[in-house]
Design an enzyme around this catalytic site. Structure first.
Site, mmCIF file in Angstrom:
data_model
loop_
_atom_site.group_PDB
_atom_site.id
_atom_site.type_symbol
_atom_site.label_atom_id
_atom_site.label_comp_id
_atom_site.label_asym_id
_atom_site.label_seq_id
_atom_site.Cartn_x
_atom_site.Cartn_y
_atom_site.Cartn_z
ATOM 1 N N ASP A 1 0.777 -1.304 -0.133
ATOM 2 C CA ASP A 1 0.028 0.042 0.049
ATOM 3 C C ASP A 1 0.876 1.279 0.220
ATOM 4 O O ASP A 1 0.346 2.456 -0.411
ATOM 5 C CB ASP A 1 -1.096 -0.107 1.245
ATOM 6 C CG ASP A 1 -0.065 -0.309 2.522
ATOM 7 O OD1 ASP A 1 1.114 -0.454 2.479
ATOM 8 O OD2 ASP A 1 -0.653 -0.102 3.505
ATOM 9 N N HIS A 2 2.041 1.180 0.372
ATOM 10 C CA HIS A 2 3.034 2.225 0.446
ATOM 11 C C HIS A 2 3.652 2.728 -0.863
ATOM 12 O O HIS A 2 3.344 3.859 -1.374
ATOM 13 C CB HIS A 2 4.072 2.297 1.644
ATOM 14 C CG HIS A 2 3.304 2.487 3.148
ATOM 15 N ND1 HIS A 2 2.684 1.585 3.430
ATOM 16 C CD2 HIS A 2 3.531 3.205 3.913
ATOM 17 C CE1 HIS A 2 2.371 2.113 4.812
ATOM 18 N NE2 HIS A 2 2.902 3.207 4.972
ATOM 19 N N SER B 1 6.968 7.647 12.862
ATOM 20 C CA SER B 1 6.745 6.468 12.256
ATOM 21 C C SER B 1 7.467 5.022 12.847
ATOM 22 O O SER B 1 8.438 5.327 13.708
ATOM 23 C CB SER B 1 7.062 6.321 10.779
ATOM 24 O OG SER B 1 8.418 5.667 10.540
ATOM 25 N N ASP C 1 3.978 -0.865 11.379
ATOM 26 C CA ASP C 1 3.764 0.397 10.996
ATOM 27 C C ASP C 1 3.023 0.939 12.234
ATOM 28 O O ASP C 1 2.207 0.452 12.910
ATOM 29 C CB ASP C 1 2.748 0.410 9.809
ATOM 30 C CG ASP C 1 2.161 1.861 9.036
ATOM 31 O OD1 ASP C 1 2.794 2.184 8.194
ATOM 32 O OD2 ASP C 1 1.485 2.472 9.773
ATOM 33 N N ARG D 1 9.414 3.055 11.379
ATOM 34 C CA ARG D 1 10.209 2.717 10.198
ATOM 35 C C ARG D 1 11.885 2.406 10.868
ATOM 36 O O ARG D 1 12.306 3.073 11.570
ATOM 37 C CB ARG D 1 10.524 3.528 9.079
ATOM 38 C CG ARG D 1 10.969 5.082 9.497
ATOM 39 C CD ARG D 1 11.020 6.103 8.600
ATOM 40 N NE ARG D 1 9.609 6.213 8.146
ATOM 41 C CZ ARG D 1 9.178 7.622 7.966
ATOM 42 N NH1 ARG D 1 9.886 8.575 7.358
ATOM 43 N NH2 ARG D 1 7.871 7.636 7.295
ATOM 44 N N ARG E 1 -0.407 13.150 9.997
ATOM 45 C CA ARG E 1 1.037 13.846 10.319
ATOM 46 C C ARG E 1 1.225 14.899 9.261
ATOM 47 O O ARG E 1 0.986 14.744 8.135
ATOM 48 C CB ARG E 1 2.023 12.688 10.273
ATOM 49 C CG ARG E 1 2.136 11.611 11.129
ATOM 50 C CD ARG E 1 3.077 10.688 11.315
ATOM 51 N NE ARG E 1 3.062 9.838 12.350
ATOM 52 C CZ ARG E 1 3.218 8.610 12.289
ATOM 53 N NH1 ARG E 1 4.107 8.005 11.249
ATOM 54 N NH2 ARG E 1 3.201 7.882 13.705
HETATM 55 C C1 MIC Z 1 3.912 6.723 8.124
HETATM 56 O O1 MIC Z 1 2.803 6.840 8.133
HETATM 57 O O2 MIC Z 1 5.015 7.198 8.699
HETATM 58 C C2 MIC Z 1 4.354 5.167 7.480
HETATM 59 C C3 MIC Z 1 5.036 5.446 6.314
HETATM 60 O O3 MIC Z 1 3.117 4.427 7.389
HETATM 61 C C4 MIC Z 1 5.203 4.655 8.634
HETATM 62 C C5 MIC Z 1 5.933 3.353 8.142
HETATM 63 C C6 MIC Z 1 7.045 3.576 7.436
HETATM 64 O O4 MIC Z 1 7.755 4.513 7.397
HETATM 65 O O5 MIC Z 1 7.223 2.541 6.264
HETATM 66 C C7 MIC Z 1 4.833 4.424 9.923
HETATM 67 O O6 MIC Z 1 3.757 5.162 10.447
HETATM 68 O O7 MIC Z 1 5.097 3.444 10.808
HETATM 69 FE FE1 SF4 Z 2 0.036 5.140 4.875
HETATM 70 FE FE2 SF4 Z 2 1.279 5.471 7.159
HETATM 71 FE FE3 SF4 Z 2 -0.129 7.459 5.853
HETATM 72 FE FE4 SF4 Z 2 -1.333 5.602 7.132
HETATM 73 S S1 SF4 Z 2 -0.345 7.393 8.040
HETATM 74 S S2 SF4 Z 2 -1.989 6.263 5.020
HETATM 75 S S3 SF4 Z 2 0.265 3.696 6.822
HETATM 76 S S4 SF4 Z 2 1.677 6.474 5.099
#
Ligand code: MIC
Ligand code: SF4
Length: 643
Positions: free
Chosen positions: A64-65, A535, A119, A537, A379
């Site tokens: 999905d990312h 996140s 995630d 990550r 975010r």
């Molecule tokens: C995000 O919302 O920052 C992400 C991308 O979903 C991350 C995960 C990632 O960095 O791949 C998260 O929230 O953990």
């Molecule tokens: Fe995707 Fe993270 Fe954004 Fe949710 S917050 S839509 S999991 S990138």
């Protein structure tokens, strides 16, 4: 004394540790989820552990990312993840099927269960009354292998909801109010538990909006009771068999209590650049905007989409505004295309995006220079949208849609009477984009497909006993993982290649950092409060590991990032006296001696900088100490499996 709802589920899953405040507890995980941006690394780690089939009740790998395939890298990752899933017993949600949290809520989440996901927004599942926790990929890999997840017995924050939301005020405004009151640090070390009469007025998808964005409080997770509304949702998803009613005991004790009267709330917005910088939309009304993005795992449910379609119906989006809509899942997209709501959006000029994270992670739709973007996401960290000088405001779908029409920040209460938006009695169910794994008897026939961009796990070494290393970077408070390891369309395709992605590490703060750290060979990073928020990550730990960062010394850490540092074998140290932060400058040499002994025994660690002694805390569990000594969780797990 009675138990809170979270405590009941934790207790039922306890497999180690003493069930008391402050002690480390080991929790059995029933389910796991991964997404593709953290998934490749998680599966490289899983395969390295050598467990042939996952030992969970349900494990799902979502794509999905990284769905913007502007080179071979992302498509190769999808293929790799799909092949690992097929071989090792994991269901595979193909690209196009939707955002992991939305799909998991619809199709797999279940009250009373535990879920760990690579995630940070995994707590979305808390809307169904489950304990759903975000973690680094390696912790998820361990859980897939049947290992427990370790947390410090959390504090429990009670949020009592009273009354009922007024027309055009929505679940997003509830969580923004909680963020306004508690801040982005307010949930660290805690589970947020919702209760009270007001809970009954919220559907499961609305509850999920609230638990989803509880991640922005720094909370371990958030949870709602499981009640008639939960049953109604599960029935509509054809999954009523997993329903069990769940709530806290009447005499449960909480560490902190908050009361929110839903009827007193109004539309809110989180202003740049922090989700807790919350103001009433009323105060911002009239501000010219350039973009509206509707979607993300926070606000892309069927009801969210129906509200947007209603607001846009028969109108045209303001010529100076770019409006994009990304429905959260194939289920949502199918339903709004079947009932005509999608046509209303298209007619109004919305740019329909695929059911994926998209703009939320900087995968396209970056705003214009100095652009003002209203987003229904969770975010708004600086630069996350892909445009460094853009201002992102986090709002409800109602506020975003109303503003898209006027071209200025608009209070949706000006829209007049609001119809009732109801949960459908039956969702449209078609799981044909979820591939089931090969049966165990045929797993040997499945080949793992690894593309050329997929590199291995960085080299680790057991903890050194003494260090004399420079401070390669000093940063301020509230540094996010988007600062440490930025995402976006250009960098995300490198998630499977640590040497390459590390060239972007900390470049938001200092363009020269990767080159400098690599040249130094070994160094420490110094930071302020709430270091590593955001996140899950693990790349925000693996890239520094690759660049030779041996320790991070800060005033305080965010939970997941601290765990990721431990897993990567990087010492997470905090200043005993926060004022000592001022005694270290970039370039100073930081000396440690007798480190192994101190880590083993818990003896105080003292760093020597410019002739001064700086006492530091290493606030980690016994098990974490062993992980540190081994050089990280992968080495520790291998050592233990060998035993
Ligand atoms: C995000 O919302 O920052 C992400 C991308 O979903 C991350 C995960 C990632 O960095 O791949 C998260 O929230 O953990
Ligand atoms: Fe995707 Fe993270 Fe954004 Fe949710 S917050 S839509 S999991 S990138």
């Amino acid at each position: 004394m009675g138990l809170t709802l979270a405590e009941k589920i934790l207790k039922a899953h306890l497999v180690g540790g003493e069930f008391k405040k402050g002690s480390q507890i080991a929790i059995k995980m029933d389910q796991t989820l991964t997404q593709d941006a953290t998934g490749t690394m998680a599966y490289i780690e899983y395969v390295a552990m050598g467990v042939p089939r996952v030992r969970t009740e349900k494990s799902v790998a979502y794509i999905d990312h990284n769905t913007l395939q502007s080179g071979f890298e992302n498509a190769d990752d999808h293929r790799f993840i799909g092949s690992v899933a097929k071989k090792h017993g994991i269901s595979f949600s193909r690209p196009g099927n939707g955002i992991c949290h939305q799909v998991h809520l619809e199709r797999f989440g279940a009250p009373g269960k535990t879920l760990i996901g690579s995630d940070s927004h995994t707590p979305t599942g808390g809307g169904l009354g489950m304990i759903a926790i975000g973690a680094g990929g390696l912790d998820v890999a361990v859980a897939m292998g049947g290992g427990a997840y370790y947390i410090t017995y959390p504090k429990i924050i009670k949020v009592e909801l009273k009354g009922k939301l007024s027309p055009w005020v929505s679940a997003k405004d509830v969580i923004l109010e909680v963020l306004r009151r508690l801040s982005v640090k307010g949930g660290v070390g805690a589970i947020v538990e919702y209760c009270g009469e007001g809970v009954k007025t919220l559907t499961v998808p609305e509850r999920a909006t609230i638990t989803n964005m509880g991640a922005e409080l720094g909370a371990t997770t958030s949870i709602f009771p499981s009640d008639e509304n939960t049953l109604e949702f599960l029935k509509a998803q054809g999954r009523e068999d997993v329903y069990i009613p769940l709530s806290a005991d009447p005499d449960a004790e909480y560490d902190k209590e908050l009361v929110i009267d839903l009827s007193e709330l109004e539309p809110l917005a989180a202003c740049p650049h922090s989700p807790d910088n919350v103001k009433p939309v009323r105060e911002l009304a009239g501000m010219k905007i350039d973009q509206c993005c509707i979607g993300s795992c926070t606000n892309s449910s069927f009801i969210d989409m129906m509200k947007v379609a209603y607001i846009l119906d028969g109108k045209t989006c303001c010529p100076s505004v770019s409006l994009s809509v990304a429905p959260g899942s194939k289920q949502v997209l199918s339903m709004i295309s079947q009932n005509g709501a999608l046509t209303k959006m298209i007619d109004a000029g919305a740019r329909i995006l695929e059911s994926a994270c998209g703009p939320c992670i900087g995968m396209g739709q970056s705003p214009n220079s100095k652009g003002i973007s209203l987003r229904t996401f969770n975010r708004n960290f600086e630069g996350r949208s892909g445009t460094r000088d853009a201002g992102v405001y986090l709002v409800s779908p109602e506020t975003a849609a109303a503003s898209a029409l006027t071209g200025v920040m608009t209070d949706p209460r000006t829209l007049g009477e609001m119809p009732q938006f109801k949960l459908p009695e039956k969702f449209y169910i078609n799981d044909n984009m979820i591939e089931l794994p090969a049966p165990e008897s045929e797993m040997d026939k499945v080949e793992i497909l690894r593309g050329p961009n997929i590199a291995g796990y960085p080299e680790t070494n057991p903890l050194a006993d003494s260090l004399s290393v420079p401070c390669s970077l000093k940063v301020d408070d509230n540094i996010t993982t988007d600062h440490i390891m930025p995402a976006g369309a250009k960098i995300l395709p490198l998630r499977s290649n640590i040497p390459e992605i590390s060239k972007h590490c900390f470049t938001v703060c200092d363009e020269k950092f990767p080159e400098r750290a690599k040249a130094l060979g070994a160094s420490v990073v110094v930071g302020g409060e709430n270091y590593g928020q955001g996140s899950s990550r693990e790349h925000a730990a693996l890239a520094p590991l690759y660049l030779g960062v041996k320790a991070v010394i800060v005033k305080s850490f965010a939970r997941i990032h601290k765990a990721n540092l431990i897993n990567a074998g990087i010492l997470p140290l905090t200043f005993k006296n926060p004022g000592d932060y001022d005694k270290i400058s970039q370039g100073d040499t930081v000396e440690f001696s007798g480190l192994r002994e101190a880590v083993k025994t818990g003896k105080e660690i003292v760093a020597k900088v410019n002739g001064a002694d700086i006492p530091l805390d290493l606030d980690i569990s016994e098990r974490d100490r062993e992980i540190m000594l081994a050089g990280g969780l992968l080495d520790y797990t291998r050592e233990n499996l060998a035993k």
